[in-house]
Write a protein that holds these residues in place. Structure first.
Motif, PDB file in Angstrom:
ATOM      1  N   ASN A   1      15.636 -17.643   9.595  1.00 34.38           N
ATOM      2  CA  ASN A   1      16.618 -18.234   8.680  1.00 34.38           C
ATOM      3  C   ASN A   1      16.860 -17.326   7.483  1.00 34.38           C
ATOM      4  O   ASN A   1      18.011 -17.119   7.080  1.00 34.38           O
ATOM      5  CB  ASN A   1      16.127 -19.614   8.228  1.00 34.38           C
ATOM      6  N   ARG A   2      15.794 -16.760   6.911  1.00 36.98           N
ATOM      7  CA  ARG A   2      15.979 -15.849   5.766  1.00 36.98           C
ATOM      8  C   ARG A   2      16.843 -14.659   6.169  1.00 36.98           C
ATOM      9  O   ARG A   2      17.660 -14.179   5.395  1.00 36.98           O
ATOM     10  CB  ARG A   2      14.621 -15.343   5.245  1.00 36.98           C
ATOM     11  N   ASP A   3      16.652 -14.172   7.403  1.00 33.23           N
ATOM     12  CA  ASP A   3      17.442 -13.018   7.869  1.00 33.23           C
ATOM     13  C   ASP A   3      18.924 -13.361   7.960  1.00 33.23           C
ATOM     14  O   ASP A   3      19.777 -12.578   7.534  1.00 33.23           O
ATOM     15  CB  ASP A   3      16.934 -12.530   9.233  1.00 33.23           C
TER      16      ASP A   3
ATOM     17  N   ALA B   1      20.536 -11.702   1.347  1.00 34.41           N
ATOM     18  CA  ALA B   1      19.943 -11.608   0.006  1.00 34.41           C
ATOM     19  C   ALA B   1      20.501 -12.678  -0.925  1.00 34.41           C
ATOM     20  O   ALA B   1      21.643 -13.132  -0.757  1.00 34.41           O
ATOM     21  CB  ALA B   1      20.210 -10.227  -0.578  1.00 34.41           C
ATOM     22  N   THR B   2      19.688 -13.043  -1.929  1.00 27.07           N
ATOM     23  CA  THR B   2      20.064 -14.083  -2.894  1.00 27.07           C
ATOM     24  C   THR B   2      21.443 -13.821  -3.500  1.00 27.07           C
ATOM     25  O   THR B   2      22.276 -14.719  -3.593  1.00 27.07           O
ATOM     26  CB  THR B   2      19.018 -14.160  -4.032  1.00 27.07           C
ATOM     27  N   ASN B   3      21.648 -12.575  -3.932  1.00 30.95           N
ATOM     28  CA  ASN B   3      22.947 -12.182  -4.493  1.00 30.95           C
ATOM     29  C   ASN B   3      23.851 -11.703  -3.353  1.00 30.95           C
ATOM     30  O   ASN B   3      23.543 -10.696  -2.712  1.00 30.95           O
ATOM     31  CB  ASN B   3      22.738 -11.053  -5.508  1.00 30.95           C
TER      32      ASN B   3
ATOM     33  N   ILE C   1      25.844 -15.331  -7.093  1.00 31.15           N
ATOM     34  CA  ILE C   1      24.370 -15.392  -6.992  1.00 31.15           C
ATOM     35  C   ILE C   1      23.887 -16.837  -7.114  1.00 31.15           C
ATOM     36  O   ILE C   1      22.878 -17.199  -6.502  1.00 31.15           O
ATOM     37  CB  ILE C   1      23.692 -14.476  -8.034  1.00 31.15           C
ATOM     38  N   GLU C   2      24.582 -17.663  -7.874  1.00 35.79           N
ATOM     39  CA  GLU C   2      24.190 -19.074  -7.986  1.00 35.79           C
ATOM     40  C   GLU C   2      24.777 -19.890  -6.829  1.00 35.79           C
ATOM     41  O   GLU C   2      24.043 -20.575  -6.103  1.00 35.79           O
ATOM     42  CB  GLU C   2      24.670 -19.656  -9.316  1.00 35.79           C
ATOM     43  N   ALA C   3      26.076 -19.799  -6.662  1.00 41.19           N
ATOM     44  CA  ALA C   3      26.764 -20.578  -5.617  1.00 41.19           C
ATOM     45  C   ALA C   3      26.710 -19.768  -4.318  1.00 41.19           C
ATOM     46  O   ALA C   3      27.717 -19.227  -3.850  1.00 41.19           O
ATOM     47  CB  ALA C   3      28.201 -20.859  -6.034  1.00 41.19           C
TER      48      ALA C   3
HETATM   49  N1  UDP Z   1      19.640 -18.223  -8.720  1.00 41.97           N
HETATM   50  C1  UDP Z   1      20.520 -18.062  -9.772  1.00 41.97           C
HETATM   51  N2  UDP Z   1      20.415 -16.935 -10.552  1.00 41.97           N
HETATM   52  C2  UDP Z   1      19.469 -15.967 -10.312  1.00 41.97           C
HETATM   53  C3  UDP Z   1      18.573 -16.142  -9.243  1.00 41.97           C
HETATM   54  C4  UDP Z   1      18.686 -17.291  -8.460  1.00 41.97           C
HETATM   55  O1  UDP Z   1      21.384 -18.912 -10.018  1.00 41.97           O
HETATM   56  O2  UDP Z   1      19.430 -14.970 -11.046  1.00 41.97           O
HETATM   57  C5  UDP Z   1      19.743 -19.431  -7.895  1.00 41.97           C
HETATM   58  C6  UDP Z   1      20.364 -19.168  -6.502  1.00 41.97           C
HETATM   59  O3  UDP Z   1      21.159 -20.297  -6.134  1.00 41.97           O
HETATM   60  C7  UDP Z   1      19.126 -19.058  -5.629  1.00 41.97           C
HETATM   61  C8  UDP Z   1      18.201 -20.099  -6.284  1.00 41.97           C
HETATM   62  O4  UDP Z   1      18.438 -19.960  -7.663  1.00 41.97           O
HETATM   63  O5  UDP Z   1      19.407 -19.308  -4.275  1.00 41.97           O
HETATM   64  C9  UDP Z   1      16.727 -19.911  -5.999  1.00 41.97           C
HETATM   65  O6  UDP Z   1      16.354 -18.599  -6.336  1.00 41.97           O
HETATM   66  P1  UDP Z   1      15.376 -17.737  -5.415  1.00 41.97           P
HETATM   67  O7  UDP Z   1      14.972 -16.542  -6.204  1.00 41.97           O
HETATM   68  O8  UDP Z   1      14.303 -18.621  -4.862  1.00 41.97           O
HETATM   69  O9  UDP Z   1      16.352 -17.222  -4.244  1.00 41.97           O
HETATM   70  P2  UDP Z   1      16.514 -17.606  -2.694  1.00 41.97           P
HETATM   71  O10 UDP Z   1      15.140 -17.847  -2.129  1.00 41.97           O
HETATM   72  O11 UDP Z   1      17.409 -18.836  -2.655  1.00 41.97           O
HETATM   73  O12 UDP Z   1      17.203 -16.418  -2.081  1.00 41.97           O
END
Ligand code: UDP
Length: 140
Positions: A86-88, A92-94, A111-113
């Motif tokens: 699932n992570r793959d 990446a978060t951003n 990065i948030e949405a």
């Molecule tokens: N998030 C954010 N700003 C940041 C980092 C994270 O708004 O600088 C939000 C984003 O929606 C992310 C969630 O916080 O999915 C959880 O962050 P995490 O580092 O756990 O990332 P994820 O595991 O979701 O990739």
């Protein structure tokens, strides 16, 4: 490789744009099976509890506001090495840093949405599944 479970959220930016099916299709094509799914509107308490590990982070309040800004779809996914799989496919978060073909690269807004949540370990997957689902709601 063992068949395991992970926890996923289709976030409000994706439900708002009617991408529940598009996200689920990408998860299924990555070899994950949806064994539980429900559409909910999280309360503030629920979102704050879920993201409790991030409470001290600067983005915490905005993240909670975003997560309660609309409905989400919480899911339990099953498959070989489900957490990593699932992570793959999430990427990446951003989304700017995500690989082509991942959910976040193809669908996320920022990065948030960023359209999806996925557990980062088997241990957290169990905690997160238990946070939203009763055992009888999961049909493997
Ligand atoms: N998030 C954010 N700003 C940041 C980092 C994270 O708004 O600088 C939000 C984003 O929606 C992310 C969630 O916080 O999915 C959880 O962050 P995490 O580092 O756990 O990332 P994820 O595991 O979701 O990739």
């Amino acid at each position: 490789m063992a068949v395991t479970r992970t926890f996923s959220i289709i976030k409000p930016d994706a439900t708002r744009r009617n991408l529940t099916g598009a996200v689920t299709k990408m998860l299924e094509e990555a070899g994950l099976r949806v064994v539980a799914s429900k559409r909910i509107h999280m309360t503030k308490d629920q979102a704050e509890g879920f993201y409790g590990v991030h409470r001290e982070r600067p983005f915490f309040n905005d993240l909670v506001s975003f997560m309660i800004s609309g409905p989400v779809v919480v899911q339990v996914l099953e498959g070989e090495d489900a957490v990593k799989r699932n992570r793959d496919i999430m990427g990446a978060t951003n989304p700017e840093n995500a690989d082509a073909g991942t959910i976040r690269k193809e669908l996320a807004e920022s990065i948030e949405a960023n359209s999806v949540h996925g557990s980062d370990s088997d241990e957290n997957a169990k905690i997160e599944i238990d946070y939203f689902f009763k055992p009888e709601e999961i049909v493997g």
